[in-house]
Write a protein that holds these residues in place. Structure first.
Motif, PDB file in Angstrom:
ATOM      1  N   ALA A 170       7.617  29.793  17.291  1.00 40.84           N
ATOM      2  CA  ALA A 170       7.014  28.694  16.537  1.00 40.84           C
ATOM      3  C   ALA A 170       7.550  27.340  16.985  1.00 40.84           C
ATOM      4  O   ALA A 170       7.381  26.346  16.303  1.00 40.84           O
ATOM      5  CB  ALA A 170       7.272  28.893  15.050  1.00 40.84           C
ATOM      6  N   ASP A 213       4.194  10.415  -4.373  1.00 38.46           N
ATOM      7  CA  ASP A 213       5.000  11.473  -3.754  1.00 38.46           C
ATOM      8  C   ASP A 213       4.414  12.837  -4.135  1.00 38.46           C
ATOM      9  O   ASP A 213       5.019  13.589  -4.902  1.00 38.46           O
ATOM     10  CB  ASP A 213       6.452  11.325  -4.241  1.00 38.46           C
ATOM     11  CG  ASP A 213       7.390  12.305  -3.553  1.00 38.46           C
ATOM     12  OD1 ASP A 213       7.078  12.753  -2.437  1.00 38.46           O
ATOM     13  OD2 ASP A 213       8.442  12.616  -4.150  1.00 38.46           O
ATOM     14  N   LYS A 214       3.226  13.102  -3.618  1.00 39.00           N
ATOM     15  CA  LYS A 214       2.523  14.333  -3.979  1.00 39.00           C
ATOM     16  C   LYS A 214       2.305  15.212  -2.752  1.00 39.00           C
ATOM     17  O   LYS A 214       1.884  14.726  -1.710  1.00 39.00           O
ATOM     18  CB  LYS A 214       1.156  13.986  -4.604  1.00 39.00           C
ATOM     19  CG  LYS A 214       1.081  14.334  -6.083  1.00 39.00           C
ATOM     20  CD  LYS A 214      -0.163  13.783  -6.748  1.00 39.00           C
ATOM     21  CE  LYS A 214      -1.454  14.300  -6.194  1.00 39.00           C
ATOM     22  NZ  LYS A 214      -2.619  13.575  -6.770  1.00 39.00           N
ATOM     23  N   LEU A 215       2.579  16.492  -2.919  1.00 43.70           N
ATOM     24  CA  LEU A 215       2.463  17.418  -1.786  1.00 43.70           C
ATOM     25  C   LEU A 215       1.007  17.596  -1.341  1.00 43.70           C
ATOM     26  O   LEU A 215       0.108  17.687  -2.166  1.00 43.70           O
ATOM     27  CB  LEU A 215       2.989  18.790  -2.188  1.00 43.70           C
ATOM     28  CG  LEU A 215       4.498  19.018  -2.143  1.00 43.70           C
ATOM     29  CD1 LEU A 215       4.825  20.385  -2.706  1.00 43.70           C
ATOM     30  CD2 LEU A 215       5.021  18.891  -0.719  1.00 43.70           C
ATOM     31  N   CYS A 216       0.816  17.635  -0.020  1.00 43.90           N
ATOM     32  CA  CYS A 216      -0.472  18.033   0.554  1.00 43.90           C
ATOM     33  C   CYS A 216      -0.159  19.232   1.429  1.00 43.90           C
ATOM     34  O   CYS A 216       0.896  19.284   2.037  1.00 43.90           O
ATOM     35  CB  CYS A 216      -1.018  16.947   1.468  1.00 43.90           C
ATOM     36  SG  CYS A 216      -1.657  15.553   0.606  1.00 43.90           S
ATOM     37  N   GLU A 240      -2.351  25.914  14.287  1.00 37.59           N
ATOM     38  CA  GLU A 240      -3.100  24.715  14.668  1.00 37.59           C
ATOM     39  C   GLU A 240      -2.185  23.644  15.241  1.00 37.59           C
ATOM     40  O   GLU A 240      -2.551  22.928  16.169  1.00 37.59           O
ATOM     41  CB  GLU A 240      -3.836  24.143  13.445  1.00 37.59           C
ATOM     42  CG  GLU A 240      -5.193  24.765  13.215  1.00 37.59           C
ATOM     43  CD  GLU A 240      -5.902  24.095  12.058  1.00 37.59           C
ATOM     44  OE1 GLU A 240      -6.941  23.460  12.292  1.00 37.59           O
ATOM     45  OE2 GLU A 240      -5.400  24.216  10.911  1.00 37.59           O
ATOM     46  N   ILE A 241      -0.994  23.535  14.643  1.00 38.71           N
ATOM     47  CA  ILE A 241      -0.036  22.526  15.105  1.00 38.71           C
ATOM     48  C   ILE A 241       0.387  22.814  16.540  1.00 38.71           C
ATOM     49  O   ILE A 241       0.538  21.919  17.364  1.00 38.71           O
ATOM     50  CB  ILE A 241       1.181  22.495  14.139  1.00 38.71           C
ATOM     51  CG1 ILE A 241       0.843  21.696  12.884  1.00 38.71           C
ATOM     52  CG2 ILE A 241       2.427  21.936  14.799  1.00 38.71           C
ATOM     53  CD1 ILE A 241       0.474  20.245  13.111  1.00 38.71           C
ATOM     54  N   LEU A 242       0.537  24.111  16.845  1.00 38.43           N
ATOM     55  CA  LEU A 242       1.024  24.489  18.175  1.00 38.43           C
ATOM     56  C   LEU A 242      -0.103  24.704  19.186  1.00 38.43           C
ATOM     57  O   LEU A 242       0.164  24.897  20.371  1.00 38.43           O
ATOM     58  CB  LEU A 242       1.881  25.757  18.066  1.00 38.43           C
ATOM     59  CG  LEU A 242       3.258  25.547  17.411  1.00 38.43           C
ATOM     60  CD1 LEU A 242       3.743  26.813  16.754  1.00 38.43           C
ATOM     61  CD2 LEU A 242       4.273  25.035  18.423  1.00 38.43           C
ATOM     62  N   VAL A 273       0.856  -1.185   0.000  1.00 37.18           N
ATOM     63  CA  VAL A 273       0.000   0.000   0.000  1.00 37.18           C
ATOM     64  C   VAL A 273       0.898   1.243   0.000  1.00 37.18           C
ATOM     65  O   VAL A 273       1.720   1.416   0.896  1.00 37.18           O
ATOM     66  CB  VAL A 273      -0.919   0.024   1.240  1.00 37.18           C
ATOM     67  CG1 VAL A 273      -1.774   1.294   1.245  1.00 37.18           C
ATOM     68  CG2 VAL A 273      -1.806  -1.205   1.252  1.00 37.18           C
ATOM     69  N   PHE A 274       0.749   2.047  -1.030  1.00 38.39           N
ATOM     70  CA  PHE A 274       1.600   3.227  -1.168  1.00 38.39           C
ATOM     71  C   PHE A 274       0.768   4.461  -1.468  1.00 38.39           C
ATOM     72  O   PHE A 274      -0.369   4.365  -1.913  1.00 38.39           O
ATOM     73  CB  PHE A 274       2.577   3.041  -2.336  1.00 38.39           C
ATOM     74  CG  PHE A 274       3.582   1.957  -2.124  1.00 38.39           C
ATOM     75  CD1 PHE A 274       4.617   2.135  -1.222  1.00 38.39           C
ATOM     76  CD2 PHE A 274       3.507   0.763  -2.839  1.00 38.39           C
ATOM     77  CE1 PHE A 274       5.559   1.142  -1.026  1.00 38.39           C
ATOM     78  CE2 PHE A 274       4.448  -0.242  -2.646  1.00 38.39           C
ATOM     79  CZ  PHE A 274       5.479  -0.046  -1.743  1.00 38.39           C
ATOM     80  N   ARG A 275       1.411   5.598  -1.263  1.00 37.50           N
ATOM     81  CA  ARG A 275       0.862   6.854  -1.760  1.00 37.50           C
ATOM     82  C   ARG A 275       1.865   7.423  -2.755  1.00 37.50           C
ATOM     83  O   ARG A 275       3.050   7.096  -2.716  1.00 37.50           O
ATOM     84  CB  ARG A 275       0.593   7.847  -0.636  1.00 37.50           C
ATOM     85  CG  ARG A 275       1.724   7.966   0.382  1.00 37.50           C
ATOM     86  CD  ARG A 275       1.462   9.053   1.396  1.00 37.50           C
ATOM     87  NE  ARG A 275       1.917  10.311   0.857  1.00 37.50           N
ATOM     88  CZ  ARG A 275       3.150  10.789   0.969  1.00 37.50           C
ATOM     89  NH1 ARG A 275       4.063  10.115   1.642  1.00 37.50           N
ATOM     90  NH2 ARG A 275       3.493  11.928   0.431  1.00 37.50           N
ATOM     91  N   SER A 317       0.452  21.393   4.497  1.00 38.55           N
ATOM     92  CA  SER A 317       0.677  21.081   5.907  1.00 38.55           C
ATOM     93  C   SER A 317      -0.379  21.811   6.732  1.00 38.55           C
ATOM     94  O   SER A 317      -1.058  22.701   6.240  1.00 38.55           O
ATOM     95  CB  SER A 317       2.072  21.537   6.322  1.00 38.55           C
ATOM     96  OG  SER A 317       3.044  20.773   5.646  1.00 38.55           O
ATOM     97  N   THR A 318      -0.475  21.406   8.006  1.00 36.05           N
ATOM     98  CA  THR A 318      -1.401  22.092   8.909  1.00 36.05           C
ATOM     99  C   THR A 318      -0.768  23.431   9.300  1.00 36.05           C
ATOM    100  O   THR A 318       0.454  23.534   9.366  1.00 36.05           O
ATOM    101  CB  THR A 318      -1.623  21.214  10.152  1.00 36.05           C
ATOM    102  OG1 THR A 318      -1.947  19.899   9.704  1.00 36.05           O
ATOM    103  CG2 THR A 318      -2.755  21.731  11.019  1.00 36.05           C
ATOM    104  N   LYS A 376       0.801  26.431  11.290  1.00 39.97           N
ATOM    105  CA  LYS A 376       1.656  26.462  12.476  1.00 39.97           C
ATOM    106  C   LYS A 376       0.806  26.689  13.733  1.00 39.97           C
ATOM    107  O   LYS A 376       1.019  26.075  14.770  1.00 39.97           O
ATOM    108  CB  LYS A 376       2.631  27.616  12.250  1.00 39.97           C
ATOM    109  CG  LYS A 376       3.682  27.831  13.244  1.00 39.97           C
ATOM    110  CD  LYS A 376       4.596  28.962  12.778  1.00 39.97           C
ATOM    111  CE  LYS A 376       3.913  30.309  12.902  1.00 39.97           C
ATOM    112  NZ  LYS A 376       4.718  31.411  12.330  1.00 39.97           N
TER     113      LYS A 376
END
Lengths: 478, 94, 494
Positions: free
Chosen positions: B85, B64-67, B74-76, B60-62, B69-70, B72
């Motif tokens: 940061a 190599d395509k950019l999505c 929300e991440i923090l 099972v692979f994906r 990112s969340t 900064k």
């Protein structure tokens, strides 16, 4: 006592995929902290990894290039240890079924080759980055997870190296191979290529391995060599005194050029490897292997040896040409167009490489095409321009990207080979420099060179020197 | 079966700090559980393949395509401590 | 007008036919929650305002004859180990007491797409580790049939909520029986799908090779529609199966003529409550009458399932729970003492005893020198357990057995003996180890008036068949229609 040094290397190379190993975040280096992060690479609760196919194929390609046996069944394991830059406190890696095992890499030391065996090649995820503020009195560290989850290839050698020469060659060769295959940018200053060494000493002639010491925190190839030299010194002193070398892991300090104990074998981590249930196994069939094999270019050492043999270039020149795949490719393209390997090699090594260095050119986007260099050499050989003019033309080609013919025409640089025209210029030069003729007749041989120079000056260097020489000699009556 | 030294080791692997009473309690309970688990030893599993994946599926692979990112922020947002940061943690000595 | 006692499909019909507004359903529901929740304590978080807003949206769509989703207006409760974007998700643990996920689980996305109304997050055993919901660090959920008793677990909050009409349907999760067992103890329908049928993305991991999200509903048709919505392939979960999802409702009443039902003798051994034994016997009688063939089978490795489970699940849990370290989210304690102190204090304060016990057991099973004897051994026995089922399904179409050896037990009765608690999952665990689907449906009541659940196990991805088999029984009986003796909501009297 005389000791034999036994060295093995562990290499980590970040793969140059666009996205991370298990999520779609970018792998771009040097961006604002924590801006290339998502729930997956931050290890948030409930999220799951999905494998980047390109990263897997790059690993497979590397394992094949290192002559590994490929496990038809391979899977991923969790390696557990706590560290604040490791989001899940386990690293997804491989342990029980590495994708490549039992390979080798041929290195060259002092003109002879040696096979260094590769224990295994496997794929894992990179950790984030810890920053330790330097201000005195700070009691905290900072974490940036941009790098967390970047695909990381680990290549583990057997302890087959016997000295720093071999280590140096191993590192250079491996770096070149990875660069040739375009699977990693191998920038040590950005941490995308890293080495760890394990070193032991044994009495010469003995086949029993001594206690092994691992050295970490080696941030450059120079540091690897220095750390090994330091460690060999440290261990031989211990052994000379009749002491034993403790099995331990040491940290290299590039500033003090010393290493210090990080942990002993007793403190060794218990990684608790077990199969990663969030990722499924990968089965590798012949068809897929065949496809991947087809993408592996001829590797640097093979190519170098072929250049020596087929093109009769020197070992040294072949080495330089094959240092970067781009230039080796450039060379071969040129030779295909014009079968003058020696001249082409000289132009690339002496001129192209210098221009690249001086002008800091992007080697993947050279302003000159092989066809253009080939025509330049052809023009020289036809005698249309002299080699001095050719240098000027070449420089212009690099700057403008124009064809040599166009430059020669535009700047009217074509060589003058019209004997009557040259003769009239010679006469004019002699007329204005009668004393030179006198000097020559008195035996000053270099007066002829002076006249030659004057003719070239009159023609802005374009007169065919061979014709000038002959006609001049005729005039002064040699 | 599980002695004090082992419970201390397992607690440290688990990054848990146990009081003496807790140590005692867990030692007894884990010993009970492990003696129950001992029954597995009765089974001969020499030629049995281990089952790590219940699903009969592989590769099972994906791509190599950019999505994206969340952000900064929300991440923090859930960070117990942060500076600018960065996530902030007690000083880590290497 | 006992709206709250209607099934999900029935209430949806009334909303779509404009007989009742979704907003009124939510209002009534929250009145009932305010009245009953103090007794049952099914929820960790409720979302009244957001639910009303969503209900208004649906009423508007209905009014304008716009297309609405399969679960339009149905109030649904979510086990609090399933991540909901911008909504507190605690896993019933102090370590996540303030965790607000910036993402929705796959199943939550699906529910939202189909216009379900998420009314709250239900209580569970901390990190889904337990069989009674007593391991929650927030509250003690009671069994609606007897408030002195546990609702089962770990999806006890979801089961109790559905049983007491505090929700029309609910999502739960299973690792070793955590849907089927509380469903049985609370008298509702619980479906544990095939491993891989429903994406685990956003389900807070306990034992990754065992975990699966499933449904708790008032009847089989509700289960079918909810399962329909949450099933299907998800590219974000590598272990999600790319197997087409059939229409579960279509042909659900097509009967069981010629069905071969396997009865595993190991599930009717010592320790099985006699009331339960009788209820299952009676149920088999009904099936036989309806045209099924009852066949005695053996699942010889059943007695090893609990031991195997407690090695595999805890090993995976020990690593899944390593991420709760106080660095990136959740509780942080002890940071003044340095990084190692922070890890240890955070985890010691943040985790309850059952979680600590399992994390330690799992780390032990994986540690140097013990891996082969414990984790690897268990993985091999797991193969034998799976092979038992494969062999059985060569002979029979499904397996019927009790869901739990005992009805709901008294609160506190088993908390001091973890091993005894573990053994209550003896009948549900084998299906999780094998990865096969299972349903628990109400099939009777004990002498004390406690619900009894019957379990139907099937082949991989044969959920549709299981639903048909269960529906056939449900259509013949009325156990699922009984409601617990909680006081009727005031507004129902009129």
């Amino acid at each position: 006592m005389e000791y034999e040094v036994v060295i093995g290397l562990e290499t980590h190379a970040e793969l140059s995929t666009l996205t991370k190993l298990f999520c779609g975040c970018s792998t771009k280096f040097g961006v604002e902290p924590n801006t290339q992060v998502c729930p997956v690479c931050l290890g948030m609760p409930g999220v799951l990894p999905v494998m980047n196919k390109k990263a897997f194929e790059y690993s497979l390609k590397s394992a094949l290039a290192l002559h590994c046996e490929i496990n038809k069944f391979t899977n991923f394991d969790r390696k557990s240890y706590y560290y604040p830059d490791l989001p899940k406190n386990y690293q997804i890696s491989q342990n029980y079924y590495n994708l490549g095992v039992n390979g080798y890499m041929t290195i060259e030391v002092n003109g002879s080759t040696k096979k260094i065996r590769i224990h295994n090649v496997h794929l894992e995820e990179e950790a984030g980055k810890l920053i330790h503020p330097e201000e005195i009195g700070t009691n905290y560290s900072l974490v940036d997870f941009n790098r967390a989850g970047v695909p990381l290839l680990e290549i583990v050698s057997y302890p087959d190296m016997r000295g720093v020469d071999e280590v140096d060659s191993y590192m250079q060769t491996l770096r070149k191979i990875l660069l040739y295959m375009d699977v990693s940018d191998c920038k040590m200053q950005e941490g995308s290529l890293r080495f760890e060494a394990s070193i032991s000493l044994r009495e010469k002639g003995s086949d029993k391995l001594g206690n092994r010491v691992e050295i970490k925190n080696l941030n450059s190839m120079k540091a690897v060599i220095k750390a090994i030299e330091y460690e060999v010194g440290r261990q031989s002193k211990l052994l000379d005194r009749g002491e034993t070398v403790a099995r331990e892991t040491r940290l290299w300090d590039a500033v003090t050029e010393r290493s210090e104990r990080m942990r002993s074998k007793e403190e060794a981590q218990d990684y608790r490897y077990f199969p990663e249930p969030d990722l499924l196994p990968v089965l590798i069939d012949e068809k897929w292997l065949h496809e991947i094999k087809g993408t592996i270019p001829e590797l640097p050492l093979d190519r170098k040896l072929r250049f020596v043999e087929v093109f009769k270039l020197s070992d040294y020149d072949s080495g330089i040409l094959t240092e970067e795949k781009v230039f080796a490719d450039f060379f071969e393209e040129c030779v295909k167009i014009l079968n003058r390997p020696k001249a082409i090699s000289n132009w690339i090594i002496n001129d192209l490489l210098r221009e690249v260095k001086d002008r800091k050119l992007d080697i993947h986007n050279l302003p000159i095409k092989p066809k253009q260099l080939a025509s330049l050499i052809e023009i020289i050989e036809k005698g249309t321009i002299s080699s001095t003019i050719a240098k000027e033309v070449f420089s212009e080609m690099i700057q403008s990207g124009k064809n040599p013919h166009a430059i020669i025409e535009e700047k009217k640089l074509a060589q003058i080979s019209d004997e009557s025209l040259i003769e009239s210029i010679i006469e004019k030069v002699i007329a204005t420099n009668p004393e030179a003729i006198e000097d020559y007749k008195k035996g000053k041989k270099n007066a002829l060179s002076f006249l030659m120079g004057q003719v070239m000056k009159e023609t802005k260097g374009k007169a065919n020197p061979k014709i000038v020489n002959e006609l001049l000699k005729g005039k002064v009556g040699v | 079966m599980i002695d004090k030294k082992l419970i201390e080791y397992v607690a440290s692997l688990s990054r848990l700090e146990l009081t003496r009473d807790e140590e005692e309690m867990f030692m007894n309970q884990l010993t009970d559980i492990l003696s129950y688990i001992e029954k597995l030893r009765k089974l001969n599993t020499e030629d049995v393949k281990p089952m790590a994946y219940p699903l009969n599926k592989s590769n099972v692979f994906r791509e190599d395509k950019l999505c994206p990112s969340t952000s900064k922020e929300e991440i923090l947002a859930n960070a117990p401590a942060k500076i600018d940061a960065f996530f902030k943690v007690p000083k880590v000595i290497e | 007008m006992k709206h709250l006692e209607l099934t999900s499909l029935q209430i949806k019909e009334k909303i779509l036919s404009k007989e009742i507004q979704a907003v009124d359903v939510i209002k009534h529901l929250f009145e009932w929650i305010k009245e009953t929740e103090p007794n049952v304590q099914a929820y960790i978080t409720t979302t009244e305002e957001e639910s009303l807003r969503k209900a208004e949206e649906i009423d508007k769509k209905v009014k304008n004859n716009e297309r609405v989703g399969l679960l339009a207006g149905i109030p649904i409760a979510i086990k609090d180990n399933i991540c909901t974007k911008n909504l507190l998700t605690t896993c019933a643990s102090q370590i996540l007491k303030n965790f607000i996920p910036p993402y929705d689980a796959f199943v939550i996305n699906r529910l939202k797409e189909e216009d379900a109304i998420i009314i709250g997050k239900t209580n569970l055993d901390e990190f889904a580790m337990g069989s009674s919901t007593e391991n929650s660090s927030y509250k003690e959920t009671r069994n609606p049939w007897d408030l002195e008793r546990v609702p089962g677990g770990s999806s006890g909050g979801s089961a109790a909520a559905v049983a007491s009409n505090l929700a029309f349907m609910a999502l739960g999760s299973e690792t070793g029986g955590s849907i089927r067992q509380p469903a049985a103890m609370c008298g509702v329908v619980g479906v544990k799908p095939t491993y891989g049928r429903v994406s685990r993305y956003g389900l807070i991991a306990f034992g990754s090779s065992l975990d699966q999200i499933g449904t708790l509903t008032k009847d089989i048709k509700d289960a079918a529609v909810l399962l329909q919505v949450i099933s299907g392939h998800d590219a974000c979960d590598s272990t999600s199966a790319p197997v087409p999802v059939p229409d579960y409702l279509h042909g659900i009443d097509s009967g069981i003529n010629g069905l071969k039902i396997g009865i595993p003798k190991e599930y009717f051994a010592d320790g099985l409550n006699t009331d339960i034994q009788k209820a299952i016997k009676d149920a088999l009688g009904i099936y036989e009458k309806l045209g099924a063939e009852i066949i005695d089978i053996s699942l010889p490795h059943t007695e090893y399932a609990v031991a195997t489970y407690y090695l595999v699940a805890t090993a995976e849990a020990s690593s899944n729970l390593a991420r709760y370290d106080g660095v990136r989210y959740g509780l942080r304690a002890g940071s003044e003492g340095g990084i190692v102190s922070m890890y240890c204090r955070t985890r010691s304060e943040g985790f309850g005893n059952e979680v600590k016990r399992r994390v330690m057991l799992g780390n032990y099973a994986l540690s140097a020198g013990y891996y082969d004897a414990y984790y690897l051994k268990a993985s091999k026995v797991r193969t034998l357990i799976k092979n038992d089922f494969d062999a059985a399904f060569e002979k029979v179409d499904c397996i019927i057995c009790p869901t739990s050896p005992v009805p709901a037990f008294k609160i506190g009765e088993r908390t001091n003996n973890p091993l005894e608690m573990y053994l209550t999952d003896v009948y549900t665990i084998p299906a999780n180890l094998a990865g096969i689907p299972g349903i628990s449906i109400p099939c009777g009541f004990s002498r004390e008036g406690l619900p009894i659940g019957m379990q139907i196990l099937g082949r991989y991805f044969e959920e549709k068949r299981l639903l048909q088999i269960a529906h056939t029984f449900e259509a013949e009986t009325n156990f699922h229609l009984k409601t617990p003796p909680l006081k009727d909501p005031r507004w129902c009297r009129g």
